[in-house]
Write a protein that holds these residues in place. Sequence first.
Motif, short mmCIF file in Angstrom:
data_model
loop_
_atom_site.label_atom_id
_atom_site.label_comp_id
_atom_site.label_asym_id
_atom_site.label_seq_id
_atom_site.Cartn_x
_atom_site.Cartn_y
_atom_site.Cartn_z
N GLU A 33 -52.24 1.05 -14.39
CA GLU A 33 -50.94 0.91 -13.73
C GLU A 33 -50.98 0.26 -12.35
O GLU A 33 -49.99 -0.34 -11.94
CB GLU A 33 -50.28 2.29 -13.59
N VAL A 34 -52.07 0.44 -11.62
CA VAL A 34 -52.10 0.01 -10.22
C VAL A 34 -53.45 -0.65 -9.90
O VAL A 34 -54.44 -0.40 -10.58
CB VAL A 34 -51.84 1.19 -9.25
N CYS A 86 -46.35 2.42 -7.51
CA CYS A 86 -45.49 1.46 -8.20
C CYS A 86 -44.15 1.27 -7.48
O CYS A 86 -43.54 0.20 -7.55
CB CYS A 86 -45.26 1.90 -9.65
#
Length: 113
Positions: A33-34, A86
């Motif tokens: 995700e990151v 996010c």
Amino acid sequence: MPCRVVVCRDCCCGSPKVTGVDHAAQTARLRAEVPVRISDCLDVCEQANVIVVQPSAAGRTAGARPVWLGLVNDPDATEDIITWVCAGGPGVAPRPDILDLYAFTPPRPRADS
């Protein structure tokens, strides 16, 4: 440049010394995700597992500093970190209150005499 997450994975963090945590799954989940960088020992072993959220360029412009999170041994905490990063992370998005439980001030580096 977006926020970056630094994950300590050395002597204590990411090791069997912290029981009951799937360290590989935690790292994989973050990486999915990151932006993640794996670090050697950050010298705060009593806080294992340690994750440092570094602000983006916009966050730094707003005056944000890296946020050190310790004892990140719960999958829900990992998800809270992902959600915050996010959303923009330090200096851009407010830190979720639950992450206040994990935040700590790292010790200052010692000057060698």
